[in-house]
Design an enzyme around this catalytic site. Structure first.
Site, mmCIF file in Angstrom:
data_model
loop_
_atom_site.group_PDB
_atom_site.id
_atom_site.type_symbol
_atom_site.label_atom_id
_atom_site.label_comp_id
_atom_site.label_asym_id
_atom_site.label_seq_id
_atom_site.Cartn_x
_atom_site.Cartn_y
_atom_site.Cartn_z
ATOM 1 N N LYS A 284 16.357 21.105 -10.938
ATOM 2 C CA LYS A 284 15.703 19.827 -11.250
ATOM 3 C C LYS A 284 16.608 18.840 -11.992
ATOM 4 O O LYS A 284 17.402 19.223 -12.848
ATOM 5 C CB LYS A 284 14.460 20.081 -12.118
ATOM 6 C CG LYS A 284 13.287 20.675 -11.384
ATOM 7 C CD LYS A 284 12.735 19.791 -10.253
ATOM 8 C CE LYS A 284 11.920 18.650 -10.793
ATOM 9 N NZ LYS A 284 10.671 19.115 -11.405
ATOM 10 N N HIS B 192 0.832 -1.219 0.000
ATOM 11 C CA HIS B 192 0.000 0.000 0.000
ATOM 12 C C HIS B 192 0.859 1.260 0.000
ATOM 13 O O HIS B 192 0.431 2.306 0.461
ATOM 14 C CB HIS B 192 -0.967 0.019 1.192
ATOM 15 C CG HIS B 192 -1.697 -1.262 1.399
ATOM 16 N ND1 HIS B 192 -2.929 -1.519 0.840
ATOM 17 C CD2 HIS B 192 -1.355 -2.390 2.089
ATOM 18 C CE1 HIS B 192 -3.315 -2.744 1.193
ATOM 19 N NE2 HIS B 192 -2.377 -3.288 1.932
ATOM 20 N N GLU C 95 10.254 7.744 -16.669
ATOM 21 C CA GLU C 95 8.896 8.273 -16.904
ATOM 22 C C GLU C 95 8.391 7.908 -18.303
ATOM 23 O O GLU C 95 7.228 7.528 -18.481
ATOM 24 C CB GLU C 95 8.888 9.791 -16.741
ATOM 25 C CG GLU C 95 9.079 10.229 -15.299
ATOM 26 C CD GLU C 95 9.230 11.734 -15.221
ATOM 27 O OE1 GLU C 95 8.201 12.415 -15.117
ATOM 28 O OE2 GLU C 95 10.359 12.229 -15.288
ATOM 29 N N SER D 259 15.154 20.668 -16.086
ATOM 30 C CA SER D 259 13.925 21.407 -16.333
ATOM 31 C C SER D 259 14.296 22.693 -17.050
ATOM 32 O O SER D 259 15.349 23.270 -16.805
ATOM 33 C CB SER D 259 13.246 21.725 -15.000
ATOM 34 O OG SER D 259 12.432 22.875 -15.125
#
Ligand code: ARG
Length: 603
Positions: A429, A296, A436, A423
């Protein structure tokens, strides 16, 4: 049929002029604004007063192949069409005029709705064969795959709608291999002479060399890879006209895809092994690192990082096995099924199957047993896409773990700069884009499987042209999963583990609450009771604002007298990891054993 230099190629309303060595190109399909930069570049090489015409010409030329195929030096002269009013140039319009005129008219073939549309001709000092490779003829394409019963070729729109060469050219190796096996068999049964077979072999060898070298011109008007190769062979070698004996494109394409899938499957399996090795290496290099295991997405119980990584090695191994299973079912030769009903000729199907390697473990040829099934079956494509979809799901889950681990919140791993991106706005970043995108690309792989299933579900027997839609889904699936597997492997090979951050997370004593319940079980308590007792202990620690492992024996015994002084030992992480000794558990010995096993298997 090479054509001498200086042949005139008309651009205009007429369809075909004189012999087959001359072809007419079509009218404007595009507006000037839609022109490819390269066309404009080519046009610039002409004297300024000719440039609008040249551009106009390219407006009309619908080129599907790379524009580099057009040598600007080969366009030497622009001529009026014979019979055009006014002669050279005066029926040409500026690009702006044309844009205004053609806007709103159908994309193609607007000459006929619009008699004022300009038409003109250019001279190509190059062989028509070359030009054909670049052009798409106007109202009707040349006659392709048509018997004597057709008075004309298909309309240009139909040809463009139905061509598959733009994607199925990549089956060329398989198509040639299939043709060579078929030809060998035709010679054996007396349909080809030895000399004819030799000429076919030589012809295909030349063609293959040209394709390899990027010199072969694929012709959209020849529809697909099968027709392109056969037509070119026949153009070079008269015996090419006998090659299609007892064969249809229906069994041919089924064969090509099976052969192509065989190679792709093997390559994907190799890629999978590389990814498994990357996971294994990362685990083995950090063999003592313990992290929380999660359910979970809540901290649950401690596991070795290697154990977590080996979970993916197991998943990928099942993918590898599924690929092998699917490959075994695809390993059956459909050639000889013809269009749907075999052949009246005594084709030796077993010989063809053997030549193409469609054999079982004992070397016995595997041929399809029902000609109708053979040409309509795409189960092998579905199985590959289904296997790939599950693999893509596995990769997506791995990607998700990597993304979480690379976040500041987890901070378990660092991905090397080369496998991350920055970024455009936030200078700090470092994004895990490879992971991804792998997660994201699983969507199209799953979608491809759905497309294939939907494509097949309403088809009556046997071959239907719908089946042509299988290839792009299949190619995209193989390309996508192979790229994801390779990139994930490379990214993991350039990933380091932040051992202190892992140790900090794994030192959470709550991870060992279950171990405390097992302790009570070892002291004779029923597990359900032990579960309840430890729950009360956790609540007490929370109430006292203490970590679970800091409760005194007195405090523990206040909850239940079964606790003894050795209860404190439960919170020694090293000992806790050693206690997990059964097969498949994340225990110290067992994980070492699993690492050693995989090291051997993936050597
Ligand atoms: N390009 C076709 C395909 O991919 C080849 C088979 C064509 N057969 C036919 N009867 N038109 O399916």
């Amino acid at each position: 049929m090479p054509v001498g230099a200086g042949r005139e190629i008309g651009v205009g309303q007429s369809q075909q002029r004189g012999s087959g060595t001359e072809a007419f190109l079509l009218q404007m399909h595009k507006r000037p604004g839609e022109l490819d930069e390269s066309f404009v570049e080519i046009a610039r090489r002409f004297p300024a007063n000719r440039q609008p015409e040249i551009l106009q010409y390219f407006v009309g030329l619908e080129v599907k192949l790379p524009v580099e195929a057009i040598e600007p030096r080969e366009v030497t002269r622009v001529l009026p069409l014979p019979g055009e009013r006014g002669g050279e140039g005066n029926n040409l319009r500026g690009l702006g005029t044309h844009a205004a005129e053609s806007s709103g008219s159908p994309a193609r073939d607007n000459t006929h709705q619009n008699p004022a549309a300009p038409s003109f001709a250019v001279t190509f000092p190059c062989p028509v064969a070359r030009l054909r490779a670049m052009q798409r003829p106007s109202r009707q394409s040349s006659i392709v795959a048509r018997s004597g019963r057709f008075a004309s070729g298909p309309a240009a729109e139909v040809a463009a709608f139905s061509e598959s060469i733009s994607f199925d050219w990549r089956l060329w190796r398989q198509d040639i291999a299939g043709s060579l096996a078929h030809a060998t068999m035709l010679q054996k049964i007396g349909i080809l002479t030895a000399a004819e077979l030799k000429s076919i072999q030589t012809g295909f060898a030349e063609i293959a060399t040209e394709i390899e070298a990027g010199k072969f011109r694929w012709k959209p008007e020849l529809e697909d890879v099968h027709m392109n190769l056969e037509a070119e062979l026949t153009h070079r070698v008269p015996a090419g006209a006998r090659l299609h004996t007892g064969r249809s494109r229906n069994d041919q394409v089924a064969l090509d895809i099976r052969l192509w899938l065989r190679d792709e499957t093997t390559a994907l399996q190799t890629d999978l092994r590389t990814l498994q090795r990357s996971l294994l290496k990362l685990g083995a290099a950090n063999a003592t690192v313990v992290i929380p295991g999660y359910t979970h997405l809540q901290r649950a119980q401690p596991v070795y990082l290697a154990h977590h990584l080996l979970a993916y090695v197991e998943m990928l191994d099942r993918d590898h096995g599924r690929l092998a299973d699917a490959a075994a079912r695809a390993n059956v030769c459909p050639l000889g099924a013809g269009a749907l009903a075999g052949s009246t000729l005594p084709l030796d199907r077993e010989l063809v199957a053997k030549l193409l390697g469609f054999v079982d473990a004992k070397g016995r040829p595997q041929v399809t047993q029902n000609s109708m099934d053979a040409v309509s079956d795409r189960d092998f494509a579905v199985e590959f896409c289904a296997t790939a979809a599950l693999l893509a799901v596995h990769l997506s889950r791995l990607a998700e773990d990597v993304i979480l681990w690379a976040s500041s919140e987890f901070n378990f791993i660092r991905i090397a700069d080369a496998y991350t991106t920055g970024s455009s706005l936030m200078p700090q970043k470092k994004n895990p884009d490879v992971a991804e995108l792998t997660r994201g690309k699983s969507a199209r792989v799953i979608g491809n499987l759905m497309s294939l299933l939907t494509l097949l579900k309403g088809l009556p027997m046997t071959y239907n042209r719908d089946l042509q839609e299988d290839k792009e889904r299949l190619f995209d699936t193989a390309d996508t999963v192979r790229a994801c597997v390779r990139l994930m492997a490379a990214m993991l090979a350039h990933t380091t583990v932040n051992a202190p951050a892992c140790a900090a997370a794994a030192s959470d004593p709550l991870l060992l609450a279950t171990d405390l319940a097992d302790y009570l079980v070892r002291r004779g308590m029923a597990f359900r009771e032990a579960h309840h007792v430890v729950g009360a202990v956790v609540a007490l620690a929370e109430g006292l604002g203490k970590p679970l492992d800091q409760l005194s024996l007195v405090e523990l015994q206040a909850v239940n007298p079964a606790f003894a002084p050795d209860a404190a030992d439960i919170f020694n992480l090293g000992k806790a990891m050693a206690r997990r000794a059964i097969t498949g558990a994340p225990g110290t010995k067992e994980v070492q054993r699993q690492l050693a096993k995989w090291r051997k298997l993936l050597r």
